[in-house]
Motif scaffolding. Structure first.
Motif, mmCIF file in Angstrom:
data_model
loop_
_atom_site.group_PDB
_atom_site.id
_atom_site.type_symbol
_atom_site.label_atom_id
_atom_site.label_comp_id
_atom_site.label_asym_id
_atom_site.label_seq_id
_atom_site.Cartn_x
_atom_site.Cartn_y
_atom_site.Cartn_z
ATOM 1 N N PRO A 100 -5.658 26.741 70.681
ATOM 2 C CA PRO A 100 -5.591 27.003 69.256
ATOM 3 C C PRO A 100 -6.651 28.114 69.061
ATOM 4 N N HIS A 101 -7.410 28.621 69.913
ATOM 5 C CA HIS A 101 -8.330 29.726 69.810
ATOM 6 C C HIS A 101 -7.614 30.963 69.818
ATOM 7 N N CYS A 102 -6.439 30.759 70.564
ATOM 8 C CA CYS A 102 -5.687 32.223 70.603
ATOM 9 C C CYS A 102 -4.532 32.045 69.728
ATOM 10 N N ALA A 103 -4.353 31.220 68.724
ATOM 11 C CA ALA A 103 -3.093 31.036 68.065
ATOM 12 C C ALA A 103 -2.798 32.260 67.087
ATOM 13 N N ASN A 104 -4.092 32.515 66.266
ATOM 14 C CA ASN A 104 -3.848 33.926 65.516
ATOM 15 C C ASN A 104 -4.227 35.147 66.115
ATOM 16 N N CYS A 105 -4.618 35.063 67.010
ATOM 17 C CA CYS A 105 -5.332 36.441 67.744
ATOM 18 C C CYS A 105 -4.244 37.476 68.168
ATOM 19 N N MET A 106 -4.529 38.654 67.378
ATOM 20 C CA MET A 106 -3.699 39.725 67.556
ATOM 21 C C MET A 106 -4.666 41.229 67.724
ATOM 22 N N VAL A 107 -5.682 40.846 68.314
ATOM 23 C CA VAL A 107 -6.600 41.871 68.400
ATOM 24 C C VAL A 107 -6.373 42.672 69.544
ATOM 25 N N HIS A 108 -6.687 44.174 69.696
ATOM 26 C CA HIS A 108 -6.508 45.102 70.530
ATOM 27 C C HIS A 108 -7.079 44.732 71.863
ATOM 28 N N SER A 109 -8.266 44.304 72.008
ATOM 29 C CA SER A 109 -8.671 43.803 73.212
ATOM 30 C C SER A 109 -8.037 42.677 73.886
ATOM 31 N N GLY A 110 -7.005 42.025 73.427
ATOM 32 C CA GLY A 110 -6.163 40.970 73.962
ATOM 33 C C GLY A 110 -4.781 41.673 74.367
ATOM 34 N N TYR A 111 -4.401 42.594 73.632
ATOM 35 C CA TYR A 111 -2.930 43.045 73.503
ATOM 36 C C TYR A 111 -2.818 44.469 74.068
ATOM 37 N N GLU A 112 -3.794 45.238 73.940
ATOM 38 C CA GLU A 112 -3.557 46.711 74.030
ATOM 39 C C GLU A 112 -3.245 46.957 75.444
ATOM 40 N N ALA A 113 -4.044 46.309 76.650
ATOM 41 C CA ALA A 113 -3.655 46.344 77.848
ATOM 42 C C ALA A 113 -2.459 45.719 78.218
ATOM 43 N N THR A 114 -1.609 45.122 77.649
ATOM 44 C CA THR A 114 -0.246 44.493 77.864
ATOM 45 C C THR A 114 0.559 45.645 77.517
ATOM 46 N N ALA A 115 0.294 46.254 76.301
ATOM 47 C CA ALA A 115 1.112 47.297 75.592
ATOM 48 C C ALA A 115 1.058 48.526 76.708
ATOM 49 N N VAL A 116 0.000 48.978 77.503
ATOM 50 C CA VAL A 116 0.192 49.884 78.164
ATOM 51 C C VAL A 116 0.679 49.574 79.497
ATOM 52 N N GLN A 117 0.573 48.402 80.111
ATOM 53 C CA GLN A 117 1.324 48.085 81.317
ATOM 54 C C GLN A 117 2.912 48.218 80.833
ATOM 55 N N GLN A 118 3.178 47.430 79.808
ATOM 56 C CA GLN A 118 4.765 47.719 79.578
ATOM 57 C C GLN A 118 5.025 49.217 79.284
ATOM 58 N N THR A 119 4.156 50.157 78.899
ATOM 59 C CA THR A 119 4.803 51.547 78.829
ATOM 60 C C THR A 119 4.839 52.003 80.244
ATOM 61 N N PHE A 120 3.961 51.859 80.896
ATOM 62 C CA PHE A 120 4.344 52.513 82.534
ATOM 63 C C PHE A 120 4.973 51.671 83.277
ATOM 64 N N THR A 121 5.129 50.422 83.290
ATOM 65 C CA THR A 121 5.843 49.696 84.290
ATOM 66 C C THR A 121 7.240 49.193 84.015
ATOM 67 N N THR A 122 7.646 49.307 82.625
ATOM 68 C CA THR A 122 8.931 49.073 82.230
ATOM 69 C C THR A 122 9.838 50.052 81.735
ATOM 70 N N TRP A 123 11.012 50.403 82.013
ATOM 71 C CA TRP A 123 11.989 51.283 81.104
ATOM 72 C C TRP A 123 11.984 51.151 79.838
ATOM 73 N N LYS A 124 12.263 49.867 79.375
ATOM 74 C CA LYS A 124 12.172 49.242 78.025
ATOM 75 C C LYS A 124 10.945 49.818 77.151
ATOM 76 N N GLY A 125 9.820 49.540 77.565
ATOM 77 C CA GLY A 125 8.476 50.185 77.146
ATOM 78 C C GLY A 125 8.304 51.515 77.389
#
Length: 371
Positions: A300-325
């Motif tokens: 429940p502590h993560c349900a509403n979180c969309m903060v960059h410190s949780g998701y920016e690393a995911t976005a960068v990883q998808q950018t450089f390790t997946t063709w779709k990203g």
């Protein structure tokens, strides 16, 4: 472009190296908190709720360097508290620059002009000034009149002196899309390198518990903000993360991407949640039950979180390790994002949200500069 090419190249090389070594969990940004004290008491902040004896403490430069070496992340973000209250912040920054780490020194701007002479312009150093709105809107957010004018003057001085300057902005329930776009225009005219945006996190100890945004309303807010787009705006964030905020791209939290080191050690599990500390980065990575965090976990502590410190690393990883990203990022970088269709709902400021019991206001705020 809101991120220098040299920094993008360093990050991309780092991410690809981690993947080639078979590492699925690795840090991208070290959140280094050398102190907790601050010269402001913002209503939405949950970082200054500590006893006076803790607020008077600070990490030594040697402790900071050891944490940076132990973690190995290419980027170091220095939040707080207010980092410019630290008695040896210039020594810490100089040491990190010498180690060729990309540094984002987060500041509310109140002391920036006064301390600017202690630092040297460098491609590795960026002052990340906290700006939550224009004029009275920002002052209301930080709970003190006059802060906006001081911060804007400091930004101008730093830009004129040749420093990299970015901004970071946190938005809550009362945010106005029109005023946010006005802020983007003002900051762009000031010549900031890039802007970082994020919804506020539901800190349990924050004095104001009424204005945090649930996930659906966060998406609604950013869809309204980006229903009109100025191509002159530059953001110091992954294009995929911005698409995520608008509900156009799916990301899952990778809390290990932004580990936190502070006065108590390595914070479990992330910058936003405090569930104890361990003595080493290796312990943090090996002893944390990572599957218990992120929206998919049902925590429940993560349900509403969309903060960059949780998701920016995911976005960068998808950018450089997946063709779709990669292709989506290239498309957004070359051609820009299309305006969103603003949802035909009530303004975010009028929406009802679930909120917990108000937390007590800070009783032991230490707002003294160390000399």
């Amino acid at each position: 472009m809101g991120v220098p090419i040299s920094q993008m190249w360093t990050v991309s090389r780092y991410v690809l190296t981690q993947r080639l070594r078979g590492r699925n969990r690795y840090p991208l940004v070290l959140m280094l908190e050398p102190l907790f004290r601050c010269n402001l008491a913002c209503a939405g902040c949950g970082k200054i709720q500590h006893p006076v004896d803790v607020l008077r403490r600070e990490l030594t430069p040697e402790q900071c360097f050891q944490a940076v070496e132990e973690c190995g992340a290419p980027i170091v973000s220095i939040p707080g508290g207010e980092p410019l209250l630290h008695s040896k912040m210039d020594e810490i920054v100089a040491g990190l620059v010498a180690r060729k780490k990309y540094i984002y020194l987060c500041t509310n701007g109140l002391l920036l002009e006064k301390h600017l002479h202690k630092f040297k312009p460098s491609p590795y150093l960026s002052f990340s000034v906290h700006i939550d709105g224009v004029g009275a809107d920002h002052d209301r957010s930080v709970c003190r009149d006059g802060v906006y004018d001081i911060a804007i003057r400091a930004i101008k001085k730093a830009v004129e002196a040749g420093f990299r300057v970015t901004t970071n902005s946190t938005f809550f329930r009362d945010a106005s899309p029109e005023k946010i776009r006005e802020m983007f225009d003002v900051l762009t005219e000031l010549g900031v390198e890039g802007m970082m945006v994020s919804p506020g996190y539901e800190y349990e100890k924050a004095p104001d518990q009424e204005n945090f945004l649930p996930r659906e309303q966060t998406v609604s807010l950013f869809q309204r903000v980006f229903s009109q787009v100025n191509r002159a705006w530059h953001f110091n964030q992954s294009p995929l993360f911005l698409e995520f905020l608008k509900g156009r791209w799916d990301l899952e939290c990778t809390p290990w991407g932004n580990p936190t080191y502070n006065l108590f050690g390595w914070q479990k599990p992330c910058y936003l949640l405090d569930e104890g500390h361990v003595g080493s980065f290796q312990e943090l990575m090996e002893l944390t039950s990572w599957d218990n965090y992120g929206r998919a976990s049902g925590n429940p502590h993560c349900a509403n979180c969309m903060v960059h410190s949780g998701y920016e690393a995911t976005a960068v990883q998808q950018t450089f390790t997946t063709w779709k990203g990669f292709w989506k990022t290239a498309q957004l970088t070359l051609f820009g994002a299309k305006p969103t269709e603003a949802p035909a709902a009530e303004p975010v400021s009028r929406m009802e949200i679930a909120s917990g019991s108000p937390a007590p206001a800070p009783e032991n705020l230490v707002a003294l500069e160390v000399h």
